[in-house]
Design a protein around this motif. Sequence first.
Motif, PDB file in Angstrom:
ATOM      1  N   LEU A 277       0.807  -1.219   0.000  1.00  0.00           N
ATOM      2  CA  LEU A 277       0.000   0.000   0.000  1.00  0.00           C
ATOM      3  C   LEU A 277       0.840   1.268   0.000  1.00  0.00           C
ATOM      4  N   LEU A 278       2.038   1.210   0.580  1.00  0.00           N
ATOM      5  CA  LEU A 278       2.878   2.412   0.699  1.00  0.00           C
ATOM      6  C   LEU A 278       4.284   2.105   0.216  1.00  0.00           C
ATOM      7  N   VAL A 279       4.866   3.033  -0.550  1.00  0.00           N
ATOM      8  CA  VAL A 279       6.216   2.827  -1.074  1.00  0.00           C
ATOM      9  C   VAL A 279       6.985   4.144  -1.001  1.00  0.00           C
ATOM     10  N   ASP A 280       8.257   4.075  -0.666  1.00  0.00           N
ATOM     11  CA  ASP A 280       9.128   5.251  -0.644  1.00  0.00           C
ATOM     12  C   ASP A 280       9.851   5.357  -1.981  1.00  0.00           C
ATOM     13  N   TYR A 281       9.805   6.576  -2.570  1.00  0.00           N
ATOM     14  CA  TYR A 281      10.446   6.787  -3.867  1.00  0.00           C
ATOM     15  C   TYR A 281      11.034   8.188  -3.886  1.00  0.00           C
ATOM     16  N   GLU A 282      12.364   8.280  -4.062  1.00  0.00           N
ATOM     17  CA  GLU A 282      13.091   9.538  -4.141  1.00  0.00           C
ATOM     18  C   GLU A 282      12.769  10.443  -2.951  1.00  0.00           C
ATOM     19  N   GLY A 283      12.773   9.838  -1.761  1.00  0.00           N
ATOM     20  CA  GLY A 283      12.590  10.612  -0.539  1.00  0.00           C
ATOM     21  C   GLY A 283      11.154  10.951  -0.203  1.00  0.00           C
ATOM     22  N   LYS A 284      10.176  10.486  -1.000  1.00  0.00           N
ATOM     23  CA  LYS A 284       8.769  10.746  -0.725  1.00  0.00           C
ATOM     24  C   LYS A 284       8.019   9.428  -0.606  1.00  0.00           C
ATOM     25  N   THR A 285       6.927   9.458   0.149  1.00  0.00           N
ATOM     26  CA  THR A 285       6.090   8.266   0.290  1.00  0.00           C
ATOM     27  C   THR A 285       4.885   8.393  -0.626  1.00  0.00           C
ATOM     28  N   TYR A 286       4.628   7.352  -1.422  1.00  0.00           N
ATOM     29  CA  TYR A 286       3.497   7.319  -2.344  1.00  0.00           C
ATOM     30  C   TYR A 286       2.575   6.159  -1.970  1.00  0.00           C
ATOM     31  N   GLY A 287       1.299   6.320  -2.306  1.00  0.00           N
ATOM     32  CA  GLY A 287       0.363   5.227  -2.151  1.00  0.00           C
ATOM     33  C   GLY A 287       0.404   4.320  -3.372  1.00  0.00           C
ATOM     34  N   LEU A 288       0.040   3.045  -3.180  1.00  0.00           N
ATOM     35  CA  LEU A 288      -0.023   2.077  -4.281  1.00  0.00           C
ATOM     36  C   LEU A 288      -1.422   1.496  -4.372  1.00  0.00           C
ATOM     37  N   ARG A 289      -1.916   1.371  -5.599  1.00  0.00           N
ATOM     38  CA  ARG A 289      -3.199   0.715  -5.804  1.00  0.00           C
ATOM     39  C   ARG A 289      -2.966  -0.754  -6.168  1.00  0.00           C
ATOM     40  N   LYS A 290      -4.037  -1.511  -6.264  1.00  0.00           N
ATOM     41  CA  LYS A 290      -3.956  -2.966  -6.394  1.00  0.00           C
ATOM     42  C   LYS A 290      -3.123  -3.400  -7.590  1.00  0.00           C
ATOM     43  N   TYR A 291      -3.244  -2.658  -8.709  1.00  0.00           N
ATOM     44  CA  TYR A 291      -2.558  -3.083  -9.934  1.00  0.00           C
ATOM     45  C   TYR A 291      -1.290  -2.265 -10.198  1.00  0.00           C
ATOM     46  N   GLY A 292      -0.701  -1.702  -9.130  1.00  0.00           N
ATOM     47  CA  GLY A 292       0.606  -1.075  -9.244  1.00  0.00           C
ATOM     48  C   GLY A 292       0.607   0.405  -9.510  1.00  0.00           C
ATOM     49  N   GLU A 293      -0.567   1.026  -9.681  1.00  0.00           N
ATOM     50  CA  GLU A 293      -0.606   2.469  -9.943  1.00  0.00           C
ATOM     51  C   GLU A 293      -0.169   3.232  -8.689  1.00  0.00           C
ATOM     52  N   ARG A 294       0.692   4.228  -8.885  1.00  0.00           N
ATOM     53  CA  ARG A 294       1.203   5.027  -7.772  1.00  0.00           C
ATOM     54  C   ARG A 294       0.475   6.362  -7.726  1.00  0.00           C
ATOM     55  N   TYR A 295       0.176   6.873  -6.515  1.00  0.00           N
ATOM     56  CA  TYR A 295      -0.516   8.147  -6.384  1.00  0.00           C
ATOM     57  C   TYR A 295       0.088   8.954  -5.233  1.00  0.00           C
ATOM     58  N   HIS A 296      -0.037  10.284  -5.332  1.00  0.00           N
ATOM     59  CA  HIS A 296       0.446  11.172  -4.279  1.00  0.00           C
ATOM     60  C   HIS A 296      -0.443  11.038  -3.051  1.00  0.00           C
ATOM     61  N   CYS A 297       0.173  11.055  -1.872  1.00  0.00           N
ATOM     62  CA  CYS A 297      -0.614  10.962  -0.649  1.00  0.00           C
ATOM     63  C   CYS A 297       0.058  11.745   0.472  1.00  0.00           C
ATOM     64  N   LYS A 298      -0.764  12.129   1.460  1.00  0.00           N
ATOM     65  CA  LYS A 298      -0.262  12.683   2.711  1.00  0.00           C
ATOM     66  C   LYS A 298      -0.319  11.575   3.752  1.00  0.00           C
ATOM     67  N   LEU A 299       0.702  11.508   4.602  1.00  0.00           N
ATOM     68  CA  LEU A 299       0.823  10.373   5.514  1.00  0.00           C
ATOM     69  C   LEU A 299       1.135  10.876   6.918  1.00  0.00           C
ATOM     70  N   GLU A 300       0.451  10.293   7.902  1.00  0.00           N
ATOM     71  CA  GLU A 300       0.743  10.551   9.307  1.00  0.00           C
ATOM     72  C   GLU A 300       0.932   9.208  10.005  1.00  0.00           C
ATOM     73  N   VAL A 301       1.978   9.095  10.809  1.00  0.00           N
ATOM     74  CA  VAL A 301       2.313   7.833  11.468  1.00  0.00           C
ATOM     75  C   VAL A 301       2.214   8.015  12.984  1.00  0.00           C
ATOM     76  N   SER A 302       1.512   7.111  13.640  1.00  0.00           N
ATOM     77  CA  SER A 302       1.361   7.159  15.105  1.00  0.00           C
ATOM     78  C   SER A 302       1.681   5.786  15.696  1.00  0.00           C
ATOM     79  N   LYS A 303       2.438   5.780  16.775  1.00  0.00           N
ATOM     80  CA  LYS A 303       2.755   4.544  17.497  1.00  0.00           C
ATOM     81  C   LYS A 303       1.691   4.316  18.577  1.00  0.00           C
ATOM     82  N   VAL A 304       1.136   3.106  18.627  1.00  0.00           N
ATOM     83  CA  VAL A 304       0.104   2.760  19.611  1.00  0.00           C
ATOM     84  C   VAL A 304       0.398   1.372  20.170  1.00  0.00           C
ATOM     85  N   THR A 305      -0.408   0.980  21.159  1.00  0.00           N
ATOM     86  CA  THR A 305      -0.355  -0.378  21.703  1.00  0.00           C
ATOM     87  C   THR A 305      -1.690  -1.040  21.442  1.00  0.00           C
ATOM     88  N   LEU A 306      -1.669  -2.186  20.824  1.00  0.00           N
ATOM     89  CA  LEU A 306      -2.886  -2.919  20.480  1.00  0.00           C
ATOM     90  C   LEU A 306      -2.806  -4.305  21.101  1.00  0.00           C
TER      91      LEU A 306
END
Length: 502
Positions: A277-306
């Motif tokens: 679902l997520l891939v790093d490319y040239e210092g940026k993170t992009y979203g991935l769709r099922k058939y490999g299409e890449r799209y621009h996205c904004k991303l926030e990461v949070s650490k939790v306990t589950l």
Amino acid sequence: MYSGIKNSLASFSKKEGSSLTVLAIVLFLLFDFIALSLNVWLSYRIEQQAININLSGRQRMLSQRMVKTLLLMDKNIQNEQVYLEYLEELSSTFDRFEYTLDAFHRGGRTFSAESDMIEVAPLTSEATREIINQALREWAPLRQKVRQLIGREFDTLLLQQANDVAQRKNLALLALMNALTVELEHETQEEAQRIRFFQGIAFLLALVNFSVAIILYRLRVRKAHHTLDLVDNIMNRIATGIIVVDASGSIVRANKVMAEMSGFSQQELLNKKKSVLLVDYEGKTYGLRKYGERYHCKLEVSKVTLNNKPATVYTVIDDSVSVAQQQELAQLAYHDQLTDLPNRHLFKDRLDLELKHASRRGEKLAVLFIDLNGFKSVNDQYGHKFGDLLLGRVAVRMRDTVRESDTVARIGGDEFTLILTDVANYQQCKALVEKILAAICKPYLIQDIVVEVGASIGVACFPDDAQEEVDLLSLADKAMYQSKASGESRITFASAWRSPDD
């Protein structure tokens, strides 16, 4: 901060916790509505600003056309039929310029590029109002003379007066319309930046709200066994994509929005690696769709306990629409919509860059001004849409004739400019320009109709003719008008780089 919020919420009762959960969901929906409204408003504003940018650019072309038409009227005053044709063109050009300037000042109707009437709101910023007021002052004496000339046929004295005023006022009007275009572009960019700022705030508030929802989940897991269903319910109501990843990088939870964005089902996403679902490319993170299409996205990461185990929550927003809008704005600002060639502003940027390169490397370059011969008669005979198709074909021929390092631009109407880089000597430059002229002058087959146009070309060379950008452009423009005066398809070089035997 996370632990402080957690301790504060721990004192709430079960009923209060449920109320906060409902509030969190409501806030998520509110933030989503705000983000959607901002995107709709931004699209509307970009559309309106694009119209104003195109109109201000057209004003410059109309001002030049009036000057050119007045000169041609003076040249053909003994030929009644030709004189009256140019007088009709002057009247049409005058009306377009007058209506558009008045619409910028007070708002109202004016002509679009397709000659339809469109409604234009008045310009309201202090900078644009000042430019328009200056333009009205510069336009007033020329407006008076042209209006009088349109009402009187074959008035030689009045025609001379109109020509004199046009020559004095044209450069000022051109500069003001150019300044207006630049200011409108700046205002559009600033407005887009403000909208993105508010979108960022809404996104941040949504993340804070999401953090609160996660804390509420941890509090309620101690009180009921149905907490997991509650969190899934909250996640599926959030208008952004969310995935929860365990310590091994496997997806353990994904909401409906993430499934829709990726093209997978929620069940398919479980136990897959985050990398689908997520891939790093040239210092940026992009979203991935099922058939490999890449799209621009904004991303926030949070650490939790589950379930007492470490996990990571990724909040994903599809930003491809916003990026596309920014690219569209850049395209409108720096490219001619009819031919997709660079416009006047991009041409000047590239000329400045190429001059610096040529100066640093000790190379020569040539600047060409090209004005088509016979285009008006084709346009009048077959219509504006046919003329637009012809301009597109001319642009393609010039672009195919020059090298990849060269630049072809359309600056308005039937006028083009070129930058020929790394030109070794006069003979090479002449051969390149003659090749361009020959390509332009070949017959064109458009809608089963064969037409021909010629070209008047002026050439100035760096550093032999001039070393400053403004001087090169002025010399090339004057050389083009010398070619135009001959009445034939012709190339005129500025004197400093002309061969002694030529």
